[in-house]
Design an enzyme around this catalytic site. Sequence first.
Site, PDB file in Angstrom:
ATOM      1  N   GLY A 141       0.848  -1.191   0.000  1.00  0.00           N
ATOM      2  CA  GLY A 141       0.000   0.000   0.000  1.00  0.00           C
ATOM      3  C   GLY A 141       0.879   1.234   0.000  1.00  0.00           C
ATOM      4  O   GLY A 141       0.842   2.034  -0.938  1.00  0.00           O
ATOM      5  N   GLY A 145       4.449   5.240  -9.118  1.00  0.00           N
ATOM      6  CA  GLY A 145       4.627   5.701  -7.747  1.00  0.00           C
ATOM      7  C   GLY A 145       5.671   4.904  -6.997  1.00  0.00           C
ATOM      8  O   GLY A 145       6.489   5.463  -6.267  1.00  0.00           O
ATOM      9  N   GLU A 154      19.199   2.828   5.157  1.00  0.00           N
ATOM     10  CA  GLU A 154      18.429   2.379   6.313  1.00  0.00           C
ATOM     11  C   GLU A 154      17.012   1.954   5.949  1.00  0.00           C
ATOM     12  O   GLU A 154      16.481   0.978   6.497  1.00  0.00           O
ATOM     13  CB  GLU A 154      18.364   3.485   7.384  1.00  0.00           C
ATOM     14  N   HIS A 173      22.279  13.472  15.786  1.00  0.00           N
ATOM     15  CA  HIS A 173      22.456  12.044  16.023  1.00  0.00           C
ATOM     16  C   HIS A 173      21.822  11.581  17.341  1.00  0.00           C
ATOM     17  O   HIS A 173      21.923  10.407  17.682  1.00  0.00           O
ATOM     18  CB  HIS A 173      23.950  11.694  16.043  1.00  0.00           C
TER      19      HIS A 173
END
Length: 670
Positions: free
Chosen positions: A113, A155, A410, A472
């Site tokens: 989704g 998309g 990440e 950080h």
Amino acid sequence: MADEKAIATIRTLSADIVEQAKSGHPGAPMGMAPIAHVLFSKVMNYSSADAKWMNRDRFVLSNGHASALLYSMLHLAGYKTWSLDTLKTFRQLDSAAAGHPENHEEGIEVTTGPLGQGVSNAVGIALAEAHYAAKYNTADFKLIDHYTYVTVGDGCLQEGVSSESASVAGHLGLGKLIVLYDDNKITIDGSTDLSFTEDVLARYAAYGWHTSTVENGDTDVAAIEKAIEEAKAVTDKPSLIKVSTVIGFGAPTKAGSHKVHGAPLGTDELAALKTKFGFSPEESFVVPADTQELYAAYAKQGNAKAAAWNELLEKYVAANPELGAEFKQRISGELPAGWDTDYPTFSPEDKASSTRVISGEILNHFATKLPQLFGGSADLNPSCFTYLKNSKDVQKGSYDNLNIHYGVREHAMSSISNGLDSYGGVIPFCSTFLNFIGYAYGAVVLSALSKHQVLYIFTHDSVFLGEDGPTHQPIEKYALVRATPNINFIRPADGNEVVAGYIAALRASSTPTVFSLSRQGLPQLKGSSVEKALKGGYVLSDCEGTPELILVGTGSETSLLPPVQEKLTSNKIRVVSLPCWELFDQQSEEYRLSVFPDGVPVLSVEAASTTGWGRYAHASVGIDRFGASAPGGQIKTEFGMNVENVTAKAIATLAFYTGKTVYSRLSTPF
């Protein structure tokens, strides 16, 4: 003609599904119908009788808004869940046919989704296939040998996570990953010319992918099938096939327009569509007998292949008893007996150590017992200590190893981990600094929603990382993770709590775990134990009789609390360690109230936002601003994370509540 009728059936059925719900996305299903037909009736190996057959081809609908297409295909393929009655409940409460596909339903590999997530999950699925094949296949038995097919739209390819994961897939040469790009040139705003004009195939070729084009994806079934077969022949690269289609193909006035993307066709448009394809406009949810027979015959072949594979597995086990037993144990979803009965423990006499270093030791300990563990870091192994010493690096052609190098990606790392978990028999772990969970959070949320058992081993968890500064330092991240359903956020204070965190995470087969681990060294605490920490919270150090004040902390701040208790000798002070709120909340009411009883104020101490502590504490010492760049000692003073300040706040809390009625924050009406 059989193909044409089947494709027309998929188009009208998908449109009916959306029309019935008065909500949904008919355009992409209608445009992609030929792609789906080729995959489900000519190419893929699957079994509707054995939906979890381990050697099935995987299909991921990354453009999850086209869910009506997937549900139509699962109905045609003969999956029991996906009757016409189920399709008629599209987007209704408790229906299997949710607005976007959810992985807990039969035939759906991953929840999609949020665009870009599905194709990134698929990289994890393809990597898991390569890993299993490299580890378990022998010269005599090709036990694992299947493909992962994905559909994407514009998309998905615009989202950054898909670019990250595509780069990983190209680097690793995942040749059994085949992505079909529905190039319909339409987004919600209108034409892709408004915002997306790059050469997608050139970009993917630069990533190391094989690329090809199907010029007429609306009717040229043979060209689609040929492109897929050519992609399968390229064994050292993933493949991207651009299939040019018309969104909403067949709709007389809306085809090729953004108007057909996200709303039902409407009564007149739907009637005209059905007439165009030879269906009665008066009838809905029609599947002609010859289309049913076509798919039933293909499904029968798939069921036979699954049965034959199950026989092959038994022969494999007989010929390879040790590998076979390990393989069957892994795909069962159960962990080996006794894996959690032997583990390191720590005492106050042991040296101080950061919880990130201890985490590395414990991860490696369990890796010797659990072949399921498979993962890596976002270019931070030397800092996060997540390298498995009993294995080597996963690289192109070396898929039997266990250490994945994700690079500085990440988001892809987390999304790929979800795909690894969805495969079965893999417990993925991934690692970076805790503050960079912000980059990954779209995938982390899907871990929780999809019940993926992912171990997020995140380090450098507070302002005490010091000089790197506020960019950080994860001030708000604890609250963010704790606010997300079905995630265990574990912030251990010492080695025993690290061990407990791993045991809890490895037992939690339907829940992801986010570890929050310190950079700086911490003492091994008197009063801690693995068994107590597994409850999520416990009394670390108590007083005689009923306490006047409870000090509660997590992680590195917990070690501040016993010295405060020692300073306040004229008061009865209890110290509580609360490394995991979620595990604590699962304990009995009796146990929780024994830790935080009525009549005693609670002061929490944690080097992060105080948001959320009101569920346990009456007052909080925390940090409700961004951090700072400075050496650790100065940081402690600046933010009051020292014994002197906590002692002062404890005295103030005692004074404030003297003579007042105090109820436990756990005492609530419901």
